[in-house]
Design a protein around this motif. Structure first.
Motif, short mmCIF file in Angstrom:
data_model
loop_
_atom_site.label_atom_id
_atom_site.label_comp_id
_atom_site.label_asym_id
_atom_site.label_seq_id
_atom_site.Cartn_x
_atom_site.Cartn_y
_atom_site.Cartn_z
N ILE A 175 22.87 18.75 -12.24
CA ILE A 175 22.39 18.96 -13.61
C ILE A 175 22.80 17.79 -14.51
N GLY A 176 24.06 17.35 -14.35
CA GLY A 176 24.54 16.22 -15.15
C GLY A 176 23.79 14.94 -14.87
N LEU A 177 23.44 14.71 -13.59
CA LEU A 177 22.70 13.51 -13.22
C LEU A 177 21.29 13.52 -13.81
N VAL A 178 20.69 14.70 -13.86
CA VAL A 178 19.35 14.82 -14.47
C VAL A 178 19.43 14.47 -15.95
N ILE A 179 20.45 15.01 -16.64
CA ILE A 179 20.63 14.72 -18.06
C ILE A 179 20.88 13.23 -18.27
N ALA A 244 23.82 6.37 -31.63
CA ALA A 244 23.48 7.68 -32.20
C ALA A 244 22.44 8.39 -31.34
N ASN A 245 21.47 7.62 -30.85
CA ASN A 245 20.42 8.22 -29.99
C ASN A 245 20.96 8.61 -28.62
N SER A 246 22.02 7.91 -28.18
CA SER A 246 22.56 8.16 -26.84
C SER A 246 23.59 9.28 -26.81
N GLN A 247 24.14 9.63 -27.99
CA GLN A 247 25.24 10.59 -28.02
C GLN A 247 24.87 11.97 -27.47
N LYS A 248 23.63 12.42 -27.74
CA LYS A 248 23.25 13.76 -27.30
C LYS A 248 23.32 13.90 -25.78
N THR A 249 22.65 12.98 -25.08
CA THR A 249 22.68 13.07 -23.62
C THR A 249 24.06 12.69 -23.07
N MET A 250 24.73 11.72 -23.70
CA MET A 250 26.04 11.29 -23.22
C MET A 250 27.06 12.44 -23.29
N CYS A 251 27.09 13.12 -24.44
CA CYS A 251 28.01 14.25 -24.61
C CYS A 251 27.63 15.41 -23.66
N SER A 252 26.33 15.58 -23.46
CA SER A 252 25.88 16.68 -22.61
C SER A 252 26.33 16.50 -21.17
N TYR A 253 26.08 15.29 -20.60
CA TYR A 253 26.46 15.14 -19.19
C TYR A 253 27.96 15.01 -19.01
N VAL A 256 28.91 18.68 -18.93
CA VAL A 256 28.39 19.48 -17.81
C VAL A 256 29.03 19.11 -16.48
N ILE A 257 29.13 17.80 -16.19
CA ILE A 257 29.58 17.35 -14.86
C ILE A 257 30.97 17.90 -14.47
N PRO A 258 31.99 17.87 -15.37
CA PRO A 258 33.30 18.39 -14.95
C PRO A 258 33.39 19.92 -14.92
N SER A 259 32.38 20.62 -15.46
CA SER A 259 32.46 22.08 -15.59
C SER A 259 32.07 22.78 -14.30
N VAL A 260 32.76 22.46 -13.23
CA VAL A 260 32.41 23.00 -11.91
C VAL A 260 32.60 24.51 -11.86
N LEU A 261 33.58 25.01 -12.60
CA LEU A 261 33.89 26.45 -12.55
C LEU A 261 32.73 27.30 -13.07
#
Length: 283
Positions: A175-179, A244-253, A256-261
């Motif tokens: 999911i993180g890689l897609v984002i 500013a344009n990159s922050q949304k996807t950057m913060c999202s992945y 998401v990526i470390p949230s394995v639990l």
């Protein structure tokens, strides 16, 4: 006439550091050992949990495992720091060699070309761009290699334990890689624009500083400063807008990526409750 095939960026970096390959390889080996040692405490925790489930209460049974975990942590700190020191030494030696090669080549360039090219352009190449390669040389080569090999081993280990839990643990990664791919789709265009803005600013700064005496003599300081200020503001505005344009996807992945639990806990609990997953495998 046949066109020369372009190598990969990583291959190009590796060829530039040819004189220091020994140090880079040693740094990569130490980085791999550091990441491997970092995993030891996790296996020790699993061992401790298994002893607790078995009803072990003697302190002497847990002490060796705790000492191994401590040794793993110390090994991680030792190997990682040694790797960083060696890679930085090799990186700055490589940057020195690159600057020397650029200056040697500059000495063979026709004088007309040199005079027609803004001095800020040469400053940008010799100082800024080469300095920007410090991070790939000192960090990307050793850290990327080590951070890829050990996780691959862990993934294989997870599939050996239980392929269903392995897939659940990889769900957030996919999911993180897609984002990330969504956020990077315009990177080439935006990166080229950033380099153009930085080059324009560097040219303006060097031109302003180099001609400041002439500017003062002819009372043209206001116009010259305006050109310099516009270039600096343009560079800053471009990067601010891009970030500013990159922050949304950057913060999202990054979230998401470390949230394995998020996938492992509910999925593993469902398998455990159904009786198809052993307790120690789940732990």
């Amino acid at each position: 006439m046949k066109e020369q095939k372009k190598g990969s960026p990583l291959g190009t970096l590796w060829s530039w550091g040819k004189a220091h390959h020994g140090k880079f390889v040693f740094s990569i080996i130490l980085a791999i050992l550091g990441v491997a040692c970092q995993m030891i405490p996790y296996f020790c925790v699993v061992n401790v949990i298994s002893k607790m489930f078995a009803g072990e209460t003697a302190f002497s049974a847990y002490l060796p495992v705790c000492l191994v975990a401590l040794a793993g942590y110390c090994g991680k700190v030792l190997f990682s720091n040694l790797s960083t020191v060696i890679s930085h030494n090799a990186a700055y030696s490589t940057l020195r060699d690159l600057r020397e090669r650029v200056v040697e080549k500059l000495a063979k360039v026709p004088m007309g070309t040199i005079l027609d090219t803004p001095s800020g352009h040469y400053k940008s190449i010799i100082v800024d761009r080469i300095e920007g390669m410090e991070i790939p040389f000192a960090h990307l080569l050793p850290e990327m290699t080590s951070n890829m090999l050990v996780p691959l081993f862990i993934i294989v280990y997870l599939f050996v334990l239980d392929w269903r839990m392995a897939l659940l643990s990889l769900a957030t990664l996919f999911i993180g890689l897609v984002i990330m791919s969504i956020g990077m789709r315009n990177y080439a265009t935006e990166g080229a624009g950033a380099m153009a803005a930085s080059k324009k600013m560097a040219d303006a700064v060097v031109e302003y500083i180099g001609g400041i005496e002439v500017v003062k003599a002819f009372s043209q300081s206001a116009g010259s400063y305006e050109k310099y200020a516009d270039a600096v503001r343009g560079n800053a505005d471009y990067y601010i807008k891009w970030m500013a344009n990159s922050q949304k996807t950057m913060c999202s992945y990054n979230a998401v990526i470390p949230s394995v639990l998020l996938s492992v806990l509910p999925g593993g609990m469902a398998l455990w409750l159904s009786g198809s997953l052993e307790t120690m495998t789940f732990c």
